[in-house]
Design a protein around this motif. Structure first.
Motif: not given
Length: 294
Positions: A167-185
């Motif tokens: 319940e207090e656990g945390r998910l961490v993802l290595n992701s990407v951002a920019g220059p198009e932010l649609l995927f990140t959004r």
């Protein structure tokens, strides 16, 4: 930690099961796996901060409390699990890696610290097979050809991750951002559909769309200790910042589903290969001159 010896700058070719390749390169400060000239994993002195900013960000995202158990989906040289083992030796960690060549490389040449076990398996299938695992942390750090595959961008994947967390656990993802932010959004929208608390570590230039870069996404069913994360990021040369007000970024974007088969965007990176080759040639020339002088 025992590591193989070899001349600095002499790459070794790694052939993956799908026929693609990577280079294992010995540097002065450790070992690097490179794909298409981009460093994917760096293994150096465990007593020093991780070389790659993305690893430092994910370590910061875990906060300042030792997780009892952690699952890492994606292995490479296990830079993050090794950093966790150094900081919190009591943490029990499982690393799930699909690629046999990487598993064999680790088993034969880069021994694991105590507390880490490695499984050869499809990470998404493994995640779905472990509901109720009560992990304190699940880390998803999976790239194929410098892109995140659809199996690890979707609502169904994030739902499976929540089921594997305490319940207090945390998910961490290595992701990407920019220059198009649609995927990140859309990825942030996906996380907010599943988790009550979501945040992101990112550089301002990537968030503004000026460049392509990494983003570390953080999600939990319980409140996240933002102050501890900010403290861990303070003074980092990468200038990564914790962003907690996500409404202006998400801005109505919809979540990603398996049916969308959505990959992360192609990295829009400058081609620095020629400059790097010149730098390497210059470094070797200086080394030759020093040897001759001796």
């Amino acid at each position: 930690m025992s590591t193989p010896s070899g001349p600095s700058g002499s790459p070794e070719r790694i052939v993956f099961s799908d026929g693609s390749t990577a280079d294992l390169v010995r540097k002065e400060d450790g070992w690097v796996i490179e794909i298409n000239g981009v460093a994917q994993s760096h293994l150096g002195d465990p007593g020093q901060p991780p070389k790659l900013a993305s690893i430092r960000w994910m370590l910061a995202a875990l906060g300042d409390r030792a997780p009892r158990t952690a699952a890492h989906l994606g292995g490479a040289l296990l830079a993050l699990p090794r950093a966790v083992a150094h900081r919190w030796p009591s943490t029990t960690q499982t690393v799930v890696e699909l690629e046999p060549a990487l598993v064999e490389l680790t088993a034969s040449r880069f021994p694991l610290p105590a507390g880490i076990t490695m499984e050869t398996a499809d990470a998404r299938s493994w995640l779905e097979a472990h509901p109720g695992s009560e992990h304190d942390a699940v880390v998803i750090d999976i790239f194929v050809g410098n892109r995140i595959p659809p199996a690890f961008t979707s609502l169904e994947c994030m739902t499976a991750a929540r089921r594997a967390l305490s319940e207090e656990g945390r998910l961490v993802l290595n992701s990407v951002a920019g220059p198009e932010l649609l995927f990140t959004r859309r990825e942030l929208a996906t996380l907010r559909t599943v988790f009550e608390h979501v945040a992101m570590i990112v550089q301002g230039s990537a968030l503004a769309g000026a460049r392509f870069g990494n983003a570390t996404l953080i999600a939990s069913a319980s409140p996240i200790d933002f102050d501890a994360i900010r403290a861990a990021l303070a003074g980092d040369a990468s200038k990564g910042a914790l962003v907690t007000d996500l409404d202006p970024i998400v801005d109505g974007a919809g979540p990603i589903r398996d049916a969308d088969q959505l990959w992360s965007p192609e990295p829009n990176l400058p081609d620095a290969s020629a400059a790097l080759r010149l730098l390497e040639q210059a470094r070797r020339a200086v080394g030759t001159l020093r040897t001759a002088a001796d």
